[in-house]
Design a protein around this motif. Sequence first.
Motif, PDB file in Angstrom:
ATOM      1  N   THR A 399       0.803  -1.202  -0.066  1.00 41.02           N
ATOM      2  CA  THR A 399       0.079   0.063  -0.073  1.00 41.02           C
ATOM      3  C   THR A 399       0.800   1.266  -0.245  1.00 41.02           C
ATOM      4  N   GLU A 400       1.859   1.418   0.692  1.00 40.54           N
ATOM      5  CA  GLU A 400       2.874   2.490   0.689  1.00 40.54           C
ATOM      6  C   GLU A 400       3.363   2.538  -0.595  1.00 40.54           C
ATOM      7  N   GLU A 505      -9.938  -2.662   3.900  1.00 33.33           N
ATOM      8  CA  GLU A 505     -10.374  -3.207   2.638  1.00 33.33           C
ATOM      9  C   GLU A 505     -11.340  -2.466   1.680  1.00 33.33           C
ATOM     10  N   LYS A 506     -12.264  -1.878   2.685  1.00 34.44           N
ATOM     11  CA  LYS A 506     -13.122  -0.742   2.230  1.00 34.44           C
ATOM     12  C   LYS A 506     -12.373   0.391   1.599  1.00 34.44           C
ATOM     13  N   ALA A 507     -11.538   0.634   2.221  1.00 30.99           N
ATOM     14  CA  ALA A 507     -10.867   1.793   1.586  1.00 30.99           C
ATOM     15  C   ALA A 507      -9.901   1.637   0.131  1.00 30.99           C
ATOM     16  N   LEU A 508      -9.498   0.414   0.315  1.00 30.28           N
ATOM     17  CA  LEU A 508      -8.714  -0.096  -0.893  1.00 30.28           C
ATOM     18  C   LEU A 508      -9.830  -0.380  -2.043  1.00 30.28           C
ATOM     19  N   SER A 515      -6.001   6.342   2.540  1.00 24.59           N
ATOM     20  CA  SER A 515      -6.947   6.160   3.511  1.00 24.59           C
ATOM     21  C   SER A 515      -7.035   4.735   4.363  1.00 24.59           C
ATOM     22  N   ALA A 516      -6.161   3.796   3.669  1.00 26.98           N
ATOM     23  CA  ALA A 516      -6.341   2.417   4.161  1.00 26.98           C
ATOM     24  C   ALA A 516      -4.998   2.309   5.146  1.00 26.98           C
ATOM     25  N   GLU A 520      -4.783  -0.375   8.235  1.00 34.86           N
ATOM     26  CA  GLU A 520      -3.661  -1.370   8.376  1.00 34.86           C
ATOM     27  C   GLU A 520      -2.771  -1.370   9.485  1.00 34.86           C
ATOM     28  N   TYR A 521      -1.995  -0.305   9.623  1.00 33.65           N
ATOM     29  CA  TYR A 521      -1.188  -0.434  10.883  1.00 33.65           C
ATOM     30  C   TYR A 521      -1.820  -0.580  12.388  1.00 33.65           C
ATOM     31  N   LYS A 522      -3.211  -0.304  12.364  1.00 38.48           N
ATOM     32  CA  LYS A 522      -3.892  -0.715  13.714  1.00 38.48           C
ATOM     33  C   LYS A 522      -4.049  -2.215  13.551  1.00 38.48           C
ATOM     34  N   ALA A 523      -4.470  -2.794  12.530  1.00 36.18           N
ATOM     35  CA  ALA A 523      -4.356  -4.158  12.248  1.00 36.18           C
ATOM     36  C   ALA A 523      -3.424  -4.951  12.799  1.00 36.18           C
TER      37      ALA A 523
END
Length: 668
Positions: A399-400, A505-508, A515-516, A520-523
């Motif tokens: 993502t990054e 997943e919704k942001a992606l 925004s994802a 992702e870091y929280k997960a």
Amino acid sequence: MHAEPDLHSAIERPLWHAVLRRRVPWWLASVVPALATLPASVPAGLALLAGAVAWAAWDARHWRQRTATQWPRWLDDAVPALEDSSGLLATSSTSPLANLQRARLAARLREAVGPAQFAAIARAQTPTSWWPAALATLAAVAVWLVPAGQRTAPREAVGARQPAAVAAVLTMKVVPPRYTGVQPYDTAPRDLQVPRYSAVQWCAKGAGTTVQLGDGTALNVASGACAQWHALDAVSWRSGALRHDIRVKADQPPTVSVAAPTEAVHQLAPTRATVRIAVAARDDYGIARATLHLTLARGSGESIRFSDREVPLPQGRDARRRDWQKDWTLSELGMEPGDELYFFVRATDNDPEHPHTVQSPTHTLRLPGPEAEALDSSALPGMVKPENLRSQRQIIIDTEQLVADMRGKLPAAVVRERSEGIAADQAQLRRRYGQFLGEESTLFGDEHEEHAGHDDHDEHKPMNGATNMAAQFGHAHDMEDNATIFDPQTKTVLRRALSAMWDAEKALRAIAPSSALPPEYKALAAIKALQQAERVYLHRAAFEPPPIKEDKRLSGDTAGAASYRRAQVAASGTAGSADVRSLAGALSGDGALPALWSRTAVDALNRLPGEDAKLAAQRAVQDVADGCVPCRGTLRAWLRATLPANPVLQAQPEPDTPLSRAWQGAPR
């Protein structure tokens, strides 16, 4: 005479007249000797007369008050026909039953009570007072026997021949314990607050005196000498007209704190080489010893090894505080990737006989291990990822990279394709973790796309006995909380990880990879918490029995053996409550108190909470010992506060069965 509105005065006034007739002869017996001394010496005769009249006036007032307050009890003791209900004649009541009894007593009062009964009550309740008359007679005889020349001698000559006694002058000296660092000091008698275990001395100049403490101790202070008392608890003391309080300040335990790191569990970055540990310890008088305890944990599962280390904190200029900080390198701490370091501070004050030791909460430093072992070392049983399943860290890296490439004007079709691909990887990882909470549905139905290469006509396959109908056509509906056997804490962390994966997943899917990144870091943080759940560190606080002496085993020798059971004391605190209740009952009147009543009162009042309550109760004991009758009510209230509440008795039902009736001999 005994009409209903006049019952009180019709009884009290005749009874007071009978008491008055009983007391007048004793008053005259003390006044007549004083009058007889007037011919011999007018000043002495007038002084004796004034004293006799003052005593007669005080005695008349005393018996007038007793008659007004105690005539119902006197009447009940003398007239049995009143059925111990004379108190109803003294007060009015709204109770019908009380009014009925009052009317009955008023009807029989004329026949049951008369002048003879009043005279008998006065004789029974008023004792003889021969001592004022005897004293007045002795004083009159002494005046008549003194020669006339000495009676007329000037006051100056008398004062020259008989020097007045020198009054005692008290001074106090307080010697605090040496470890407090407080210097001894002298002071005049006053209210004091001293450290516990201080030595308090009373020194007398002139005549000797006695210092009475509120705990029942009496200290005899000779002239030019001192009496000493050790301050263990607050006490009230007096000597003659002096009365003061001594409050005791207890030695407070030390306070310890950890200033850095501030978190209870501090996660170190993999690239970090140093960590700062800052601790502090405080005490009101001084700290004798303060140490930093370090415990390093290495390994996982059942192969965790612990190593302990103790570092003393250096002492500074101020003995009452120790502030210490140091930037440790990870090599000095012995930490490697995947290790955890637990540390706490322990401090002991400088009281040599009664030391206080305090320990801070345990803080944790965590150094993450290699990323390749992220999911393989998870604490969740059976959570092993397949070869084609990307980890959460890889999803974040992809993502990054996509966000960085979008800054270079990447075509929209490529951005959409790459974002949906990362979303598919996130969905697969979410479903992998979701199966441990019983999840069975997805957001966009991508699980059917994974089987695109499968036969689209599976429904036309022939059915036989080996076909699993439930697996092929059924749909399992399992409850989330009942699908697994994980503990509630693990389930909470799993829900947090899955919720963050849903958001990512919704942001992606919405082609918003920037925004994802936060979810992702929280997960990833939730997954790391699950990985560390298998390592638990507890301080050893169990009971350690003394070593067994092999030479005494099976010998039957019990010398020196002691039970580990503590003596059980009545939890309700009823020890001595019968004596306290008896003393409280005796204090309700003005009669004689039981023997050793002051010791019983002091022992009971020591159970009062708070210094103010104890000091006030001790002053009440001293006042009652001085003969203060109104002070008895105050002492009685303090004693009642020490008594336990009466237990509530509740009847238990008794079963009525044929067997119980036969056992009790009741008819069937």
